[in-house]
Write a protein that holds these residues in place. Sequence first.
Motif, PDB file in Angstrom:
ATOM      1  N   HIS A  50     -16.389  68.149  -6.081  1.00 37.71           N
ATOM      2  CA  HIS A  50     -15.129  67.789  -5.431  1.00 37.71           C
ATOM      3  C   HIS A  50     -14.449  69.085  -5.015  1.00 37.71           C
ATOM      4  O   HIS A  50     -13.867  69.790  -5.838  1.00 37.71           O
ATOM      5  CB  HIS A  50     -14.239  66.993  -6.393  1.00 37.71           C
ATOM      6  N   CYS A  51     -14.551  69.405  -3.720  1.00 38.11           N
ATOM      7  CA  CYS A  51     -14.097  70.719  -3.258  1.00 38.11           C
ATOM      8  C   CYS A  51     -13.856  70.672  -1.751  1.00 38.11           C
ATOM      9  O   CYS A  51     -14.176  69.697  -1.076  1.00 38.11           O
ATOM     10  CB  CYS A  51     -15.154  71.778  -3.583  1.00 38.11           C
ATOM     11  N   PHE A  52     -13.292  71.760  -1.227  1.00 39.59           N
ATOM     12  CA  PHE A  52     -13.027  71.896   0.203  1.00 39.59           C
ATOM     13  C   PHE A  52     -14.013  72.927   0.753  1.00 39.59           C
ATOM     14  O   PHE A  52     -13.851  74.126   0.545  1.00 39.59           O
ATOM     15  CB  PHE A  52     -11.589  72.358   0.423  1.00 39.59           C
ATOM     16  N   VAL A  53     -15.043  72.448   1.446  1.00 41.10           N
ATOM     17  CA  VAL A  53     -16.051  73.346   1.996  1.00 41.10           C
ATOM     18  C   VAL A  53     -15.506  74.007   3.258  1.00 41.10           C
ATOM     19  O   VAL A  53     -14.945  73.343   4.139  1.00 41.10           O
ATOM     20  CB  VAL A  53     -17.360  72.592   2.295  1.00 41.10           C
TER      21      VAL A  53
ATOM     22  N   ALA B 241     -23.514  65.637  -2.731  1.00 40.70           N
ATOM     23  CA  ALA B 241     -22.537  64.553  -2.541  1.00 40.70           C
ATOM     24  C   ALA B 241     -21.138  65.113  -2.765  1.00 40.70           C
ATOM     25  O   ALA B 241     -20.738  65.367  -3.909  1.00 40.70           O
ATOM     26  CB  ALA B 241     -22.827  63.407  -3.507  1.00 40.70           C
ATOM     27  N   LEU B 242     -20.401  65.324  -1.682  1.00 43.24           N
ATOM     28  CA  LEU B 242     -19.100  65.963  -1.749  1.00 43.24           C
ATOM     29  C   LEU B 242     -17.963  64.944  -1.727  1.00 43.24           C
ATOM     30  O   LEU B 242     -18.072  63.873  -1.127  1.00 43.24           O
ATOM     31  CB  LEU B 242     -18.928  66.936  -0.586  1.00 43.24           C
ATOM     32  N   GLY B 243     -16.861  65.323  -2.357  1.00 41.38           N
ATOM     33  CA  GLY B 243     -15.623  64.570  -2.295  1.00 41.38           C
ATOM     34  C   GLY B 243     -14.465  65.504  -2.029  1.00 41.38           C
ATOM     35  O   GLY B 243     -14.569  66.716  -2.192  1.00 41.38           O
ATOM     36  N   HIS B 244     -13.357  64.956  -1.586  1.00 45.74           N
ATOM     37  CA  HIS B 244     -12.066  65.598  -1.342  1.00 45.74           C
ATOM     38  C   HIS B 244     -11.616  65.405   0.099  1.00 45.74           C
ATOM     39  O   HIS B 244     -10.473  65.016   0.336  1.00 45.74           O
ATOM     40  CB  HIS B 244     -12.038  67.086  -1.684  1.00 45.74           C
ATOM     41  N   LEU B 245     -12.465  65.659   1.084  1.00 42.54           N
ATOM     42  CA  LEU B 245     -12.084  65.467   2.482  1.00 42.54           C
ATOM     43  C   LEU B 245     -12.381  64.021   2.894  1.00 42.54           C
ATOM     44  O   LEU B 245     -13.432  63.476   2.574  1.00 42.54           O
ATOM     45  CB  LEU B 245     -12.810  66.452   3.383  1.00 42.54           C
ATOM     46  N   HIS B 246     -11.458  63.419   3.623  1.00 52.09           N
ATOM     47  CA  HIS B 246     -11.510  61.973   3.865  1.00 52.09           C
ATOM     48  C   HIS B 246     -12.295  61.563   5.099  1.00 52.09           C
ATOM     49  O   HIS B 246     -12.516  60.363   5.329  1.00 52.09           O
ATOM     50  CB  HIS B 246     -10.082  61.421   3.952  1.00 52.09           C
ATOM     51  N   GLY B 247     -12.708  62.517   5.911  1.00 43.63           N
ATOM     52  CA  GLY B 247     -13.510  62.195   7.077  1.00 43.63           C
ATOM     53  C   GLY B 247     -14.987  62.390   6.809  1.00 43.63           C
ATOM     54  O   GLY B 247     -15.391  63.438   6.297  1.00 43.63           O
ATOM     55  N   PRO B 248     -15.847  61.396   7.125  1.00 41.00           N
ATOM     56  CA  PRO B 248     -17.297  61.584   6.953  1.00 41.00           C
ATOM     57  C   PRO B 248     -17.778  62.761   7.803  1.00 41.00           C
ATOM     58  O   PRO B 248     -17.505  62.819   9.001  1.00 41.00           O
ATOM     59  CB  PRO B 248     -17.885  60.253   7.458  1.00 41.00           C
ATOM     60  N   GLN B 249     -18.495  63.694   7.188  1.00 43.34           N
ATOM     61  CA  GLN B 249     -18.936  64.895   7.906  1.00 43.34           C
ATOM     62  C   GLN B 249     -19.944  65.657   7.070  1.00 43.34           C
ATOM     63  O   GLN B 249     -20.113  65.380   5.877  1.00 43.34           O
ATOM     64  CB  GLN B 249     -17.742  65.804   8.224  1.00 43.34           C
ATOM     65  N   GLN B 250     -20.604  66.607   7.698  1.00 51.11           N
ATOM     66  CA  GLN B 250     -21.578  67.444   7.010  1.00 51.11           C
ATOM     67  C   GLN B 250     -21.294  68.907   7.305  1.00 51.11           C
ATOM     68  O   GLN B 250     -20.669  69.240   8.326  1.00 51.11           O
ATOM     69  CB  GLN B 250     -22.994  67.090   7.456  1.00 51.11           C
ATOM     70  N   ARG B 251     -21.732  69.787   6.398  1.00 57.52           N
ATOM     71  CA  ARG B 251     -21.536  71.215   6.574  1.00 57.52           C
ATOM     72  C   ARG B 251     -22.786  71.951   6.131  1.00 57.52           C
ATOM     73  O   ARG B 251     -23.274  71.763   5.012  1.00 57.52           O
ATOM     74  CB  ARG B 251     -20.345  71.728   5.755  1.00 57.52           C
ATOM     75  N   GLY B 252     -23.346  72.750   7.019  1.00 60.36           N
ATOM     76  CA  GLY B 252     -24.496  73.567   6.677  1.00 60.36           C
ATOM     77  C   GLY B 252     -25.803  72.811   6.598  1.00 60.36           C
ATOM     78  O   GLY B 252     -26.802  73.353   6.137  1.00 60.36           O
TER      79      GLY B 252
ATOM     80  N   ALA C 267     -17.783  78.184  -0.008  1.00 55.84           N
ATOM     81  CA  ALA C 267     -18.896  78.323   0.931  1.00 55.84           C
ATOM     82  C   ALA C 267     -19.939  77.237   0.699  1.00 55.84           C
ATOM     83  O   ALA C 267     -20.170  76.808  -0.434  1.00 55.84           O
ATOM     84  CB  ALA C 267     -19.530  79.704   0.785  1.00 55.84           C
ATOM     85  N   TRP C 268     -20.589  76.821   1.776  1.00 55.30           N
ATOM     86  CA  TRP C 268     -21.652  75.814   1.660  1.00 55.30           C
ATOM     87  C   TRP C 268     -23.004  76.452   1.345  1.00 55.30           C
ATOM     88  O   TRP C 268     -23.900  75.785   0.831  1.00 55.30           O
ATOM     89  CB  TRP C 268     -21.767  74.981   2.927  1.00 55.30           C
TER      90      TRP C 268
ATOM     91  N   GLU D 114     -27.567  68.436   7.179  1.00 55.06           N
ATOM     92  CA  GLU D 114     -27.313  67.000   7.031  1.00 55.06           C
ATOM     93  C   GLU D 114     -27.206  66.590   5.576  1.00 55.06           C
ATOM     94  O   GLU D 114     -26.543  65.606   5.242  1.00 55.06           O
ATOM     95  CB  GLU D 114     -28.435  66.208   7.719  1.00 55.06           C
ATOM     96  N   HIS D 115     -27.832  67.323   4.679  1.00 55.51           N
ATOM     97  CA  HIS D 115     -27.874  66.924   3.277  1.00 55.51           C
ATOM     98  C   HIS D 115     -26.671  67.431   2.473  1.00 55.51           C
ATOM     99  O   HIS D 115     -26.561  67.127   1.286  1.00 55.51           O
ATOM    100  CB  HIS D 115     -29.171  67.421   2.629  1.00 55.51           C
ATOM    101  N   VAL D 116     -25.774  68.196   3.100  1.00 50.96           N
ATOM    102  CA  VAL D 116     -24.551  68.656   2.431  1.00 50.96           C
ATOM    103  C   VAL D 116     -23.395  67.943   3.115  1.00 50.96           C
ATOM    104  O   VAL D 116     -22.966  68.333   4.196  1.00 50.96           O
ATOM    105  CB  VAL D 116     -24.384  70.188   2.537  1.00 50.96           C
ATOM    106  N   ARG D 117     -22.884  66.878   2.485  1.00 50.58           N
ATOM    107  CA  ARG D 117     -21.979  66.031   3.261  1.00 50.58           C
ATOM    108  C   ARG D 117     -20.910  65.327   2.427  1.00 50.58           C
ATOM    109  O   ARG D 117     -21.053  65.099   1.230  1.00 50.58           O
ATOM    110  CB  ARG D 117     -22.763  65.004   4.057  1.00 50.58           C
ATOM    111  N   TYR D 118     -19.826  65.023   3.137  1.00 51.34           N
ATOM    112  CA  TYR D 118     -18.761  64.179   2.621  1.00 51.34           C
ATOM    113  C   TYR D 118     -19.009  62.746   3.101  1.00 51.34           C
ATOM    114  O   TYR D 118     -19.254  62.516   4.289  1.00 51.34           O
ATOM    115  CB  TYR D 118     -17.399  64.635   3.156  1.00 51.34           C
TER     116      TYR D 118
END
Length: 382
Positions: free
Chosen positions: A175-178, A210-221, A199-200, A223-227
């Motif tokens: 649960h973090c802000f990437v 499996a990320l939490g905290h940001l409310h919009g579905p999205q990925q960073r770095g 950092a991602w 496809e497998h690193v995602r909210y």
Amino acid sequence: MRLLHTADWHLGRLFHNVSLLDEQRHVLNQLIDIVDREAVDAVLIAGDIYDRSVPPASAIKLLDEVLVALCQTRGVPVVMISGNHDGAERLGFGARHLRQAGLHILTDLSAFDVPVMLSVDGCEVDIFGIPYADPESVRSLFKVDARDFDAAHRYLVERIEHARRPKRPTVLMSHCFVAGASASDSERPLSLGGAESVAWEPMQGFDYVALGHLHGPQQRGGEHVRYSGSPLKYSFSEVSQRKGVTLVDITPEGVTAIRHVDLHPRHEVRLLEGELDALIEGAANDPAPEDYLLVRLTDRHALLDPIGKLRAVYPNVLHLERPGMFAAQGASALERQRLKIDPLAICHDFFEQVGGEPLNEAQSDALGQLLTSLTRSREENA
């Protein structure tokens, strides 16, 4: 093995002072339907289960209903971590006893590098969960020099990298802000001063993150690193977001498929823009007049009780904006100054708005005499 990734339920949340509990129950019932329809083997909830650390009893009851439906009725394991909105100690009460029921609540930061091992039809997957942790907690607990969120998170991820079994698929929950991800207005900042991002890159080596905290579905770095995003829209900044859950298929060789599945609310969150009369007239043909609305009026003149008139046809108008009025004021500074110094003009404008027609000559003269008398009396008594 098929995993369902969700996060940021925020049970008990209010949206412009309107309780969303029934809306949350509606989409969580859909989540249970997805578990049935898609033959989901385990559910991952990446933090912010509740909206505040001491949740209302109704929110606790709803969570209990969902967990009974998943763990007890269906035998589907649930792995959850605490988020920045959750009270970790309260959420984690009874966690050791609940493991036998298939409910794994990961709130103890001191045990972050001990995985939950899931096994389905010969496929074994390790789930590591990092509960929300600020740099001060990491620095104090592990005696490391972690001065910001990135350093603290990097330390925890590297510890998990050393603890993981190399030939077994591994999922990381956090649960973090990437850094570089898109935020919404409904998310509470993790820190003051903008030093909350992580950092991602350190998470790249896991099979799925499996990320939490940001409310919009999205990925960073990757496809497998995602909210997964939140199951509902919690601010008008999220109007264009597609809310849902993420399904992840994993074999002994790793992740084979990732896809988003939509959730559909009882009441949408929408923005309406236009002139007051046109919006009221259009309400008769609106298929969903009870949606939660932000109304942006483009009228350039004063209006009498616009929100009351709108709520007569759109009962869930939650916020009203008047950019047209401000534009008119900016375009006509002279008229604004005239209204400021001419009380009679203000009265003329008010009477026309209320009565639908201008003052006649006799009414205007009488009002002018009254205002003159009041002004003289005020000056004499000053």
